[in-house]
Design a protein around this motif. Structure first.
Motif, PDB file in Angstrom:
ATOM      1  N   PRO A   1      49.563  24.001 -18.802  1.00 52.15           N
ATOM      2  CA  PRO A   1      50.503  23.631 -19.867  1.00 52.15           C
ATOM      3  C   PRO A   1      50.280  22.191 -20.351  1.00 52.15           C
ATOM      4  N   THR A   2      49.744  21.353 -19.486  1.00 50.20           N
ATOM      5  CA  THR A   2      49.488  19.952 -19.845  1.00 50.20           C
ATOM      6  C   THR A   2      48.460  19.834 -20.964  1.00 50.20           C
ATOM      7  N   ALA A   3      47.580  20.833 -21.077  1.00 47.53           N
ATOM      8  CA  ALA A   3      46.504  20.781 -22.081  1.00 47.53           C
ATOM      9  C   ALA A   3      47.028  20.587 -23.494  1.00 47.53           C
ATOM     10  N   ARG A   4      48.213  21.143 -23.746  1.00 47.07           N
ATOM     11  CA  ARG A   4      48.748  21.102 -25.112  1.00 47.07           C
ATOM     12  C   ARG A   4      49.033  19.689 -25.612  1.00 47.07           C
ATOM     13  N   GLU A   5      49.154  18.723 -24.665  1.00 49.16           N
ATOM     14  CA  GLU A   5      49.502  17.354 -25.094  1.00 49.16           C
ATOM     15  C   GLU A   5      48.406  16.347 -24.773  1.00 49.16           C
ATOM     16  N   HIS A   6      47.161  16.821 -24.535  1.00 51.09           N
ATOM     17  CA  HIS A   6      46.152  15.914 -23.986  1.00 51.09           C
ATOM     18  C   HIS A   6      45.628  14.856 -24.944  1.00 51.09           C
ATOM     19  N   HIS A   7      45.878  15.016 -26.250  1.00 49.48           N
ATOM     20  CA  HIS A   7      45.274  14.076 -27.199  1.00 49.48           C
ATOM     21  C   HIS A   7      45.721  12.642 -26.941  1.00 49.48           C
ATOM     22  N   GLY A   8      44.744  11.743 -26.914  1.00 54.74           N
ATOM     23  CA  GLY A   8      45.039  10.342 -26.631  1.00 54.74           C
ATOM     24  C   GLY A   8      44.949  10.016 -25.148  1.00 54.74           C
ATOM     25  N   TYR A   9      44.741  11.048 -24.317  1.00 53.67           N
ATOM     26  CA  TYR A   9      44.658  10.818 -22.877  1.00 53.67           C
ATOM     27  C   TYR A   9      43.371  11.362 -22.282  1.00 53.67           C
TER      28      TYR A   9
ATOM     29  N   THR B   1      47.495   4.474 -27.735  1.00 57.80           N
ATOM     30  CA  THR B   1      48.659   5.345 -27.575  1.00 57.80           C
ATOM     31  C   THR B   1      49.698   4.640 -26.707  1.00 57.80           C
TER      32      THR B   1
ATOM     33  N   MET C   1      49.603  13.302 -17.678  1.00 51.08           N
ATOM     34  CA  MET C   1      48.476  13.682 -18.521  1.00 51.08           C
ATOM     35  C   MET C   1      47.142  13.432 -17.826  1.00 51.08           C
TER      36      MET C   1
ATOM     37  N   PHE D   1      45.719  15.841 -15.314  1.00 49.81           N
ATOM     38  CA  PHE D   1      45.020  16.985 -15.897  1.00 49.81           C
ATOM     39  C   PHE D   1      43.687  16.609 -16.554  1.00 49.81           C
TER      40      PHE D   1
END
Lengths: 278, 278
Positions: A197-205, B168, B178, B181
């Motif tokens: 589920p974490t994949a959905r927010e990975h941008h920037g990290y 960010t 984040m 992951f």
């Protein structure tokens, strides 16, 4: 020299383009999708259509279909293949295809060799095929017997236009065992990794490691299901082993065992150096 | 403007070189290894040594040490840091460092910001550091509060010489979740993947997917153990989740369930498109 190519997807299309660049070869192609065949002809990547007549004139026949379709193709077309033709398939698993291929070839008198070009791209299909897809890459071939070095040299000569970096000769068993680890497991892990589920927010990290781990998550699920199922003994064993290894790291974390974690990581680091050098 | 850099490894060394290329900045550096400090001075990547005097003149102080060492450094050197200095650390986990850093900064009156430059290389150490390591990469910053946009712009200005692609702003909690992951899980999986006995014979049977999956298997086990342990709640959860996902593929193989395997692979493929586009 004449090469026939069955199946003008990424793999077959790339062979067609590579052989077409070689002046010594004429290239005949076939695809079940008439539009793709017409496209390849219009693009002048082929010298003609591979049919019941031209197939008999081929020095080399490359079959770039899904595993089950390779066997079906051979069963149907074996009567038209000349005894002088070397037939190499390009399927991603080899035990089942080689067993069937060797049998059919023996019956009709031509030579069958299992093959697996170790190259690919993120995308599939003729439009992504490249004349240089195989440049410097590894090719694995599985002859019925490999006791004649001169004959193996002849096979390597036939493959020259693809410009492989290495041609490895092995057995179907060994190929399938190795590929379960180097390719199939990688696709399973990548495809599973992205589901967090974490994949959905990975941008920037994320940096390179995320990118590498998820690069092959996008795949053709119909083809890979067939490949995985044909190789399920070896692939199951690799997944099981990896899950057990991951459990060790999980245990070390849960027990806050610094010493154990360092040991696990050092072992992996040392294995990487042993296997691939630094 | 003056920047002080504590720890001249890959991360600190790359900052030193990047700021040194910017004409507006003077760079002062420090490393516990005297030979590395001498090397950086001889290479003229620094304008001087960061000591109790020069530290007080810095507009920006970048601390590129292991997490625990960041806290120890701050505890020892806080009295010398000016109230006008912005201190940013570069540790790979942020909850523990930020808690300590915010407290110490409040006591001594300077500004502390947690930081994590999302860049790295296969190798560590000053000699691998690069002036362009951060070019276009992501930087994550964790201020104590983020209700003042002008002040955040000032922080971004201070970071300009590193040429990050994105900066960010987030919380320590979200960062650690984040990173468990995108980075930590990737390193664990890669380090475990290479341990399959099959790995020892992979030459001639591997293409891009093997390479990608094992790229970060080689790692600094001391640093990563510290990072993993600090983040063990989030990382344990990611490993547990991945192991459960992998079990689903294993089950489909064992039950020869073609339909289920296609469904699992299709789900992963669709998630990849959703998350990263095609």
């Amino acid at each position: 020299m004449r090469v026939g190519i069955v199946g003008l997807g990424l793999i077959g299309g790339s062979f067609a383009k590579a052989y077409h660049e070689s002046k010594d070869w004429e290239v005949y192609g076939m695809d079940s999708d008439k539009r793709i065949l017409d496209l390849a002809l219009l693009a002048e990547d082929l010298d003609g259509v591979l049919d019941e007549t031209t197939i008999s004139q081929c020095d080399l026949l490359l079959i770039a279909l899904y595993p089950q379709a390779v066997i079906e193709y051979l069963e149907k077309n074996a009567p038209y293949i000349s005894k002088d033709t070397v037939v190499i398939d390009c399927g991603g698993t080899k035990r089942k295809i080689c067993e069937a291929g060797f049998q059919i070839a023996e019956k009709y008198g031509f030579t069958f060799i299992g093959g697996h070009p170790m190259a690919g791209r993120h995308y599939t299909g003729y439009k992504y095929s490249l004349a240089n897809l195989y440049d410097g890459m590894a090719m694995v071939i599985i002859p019925k017997t490999c006791d004649d070095m001169n004959w193996l040299e002849h096979i390597k000569d036939l493959l020259k236009p693809a410009r492989f970096g290495t041609v490895t000769v092995t057995t179907a068993e060994n190929h399938d065992k190795m590929i379960a680890f180097t390719s199939q497991l990688a696709h399973v892990v990548s495809n599973a990794y992205i589901k967090s589920p974490t994949a959905r927010e990975h941008h920037g990290y994320s940096a390179g490691s995320y990118k590498d781990l998820t690069r092959v998550a996008w795949l053709n699920e119909v083809m890979w299901t067939e490949l995985f199922m044909e190789n399920r003994d070896y692939l199951t064993e690799e997944i099981r082993f990896l899950r057990e290894e991951l459990k060790k790291y999980q245990n070390a974390l849960e027990q806050q065992d610094f010493e154990k974690m360092r040991e696990l990581l050092r072992e992996g680091k040392e294995r990487k150096v042993e296997v691939d050098g630094r």
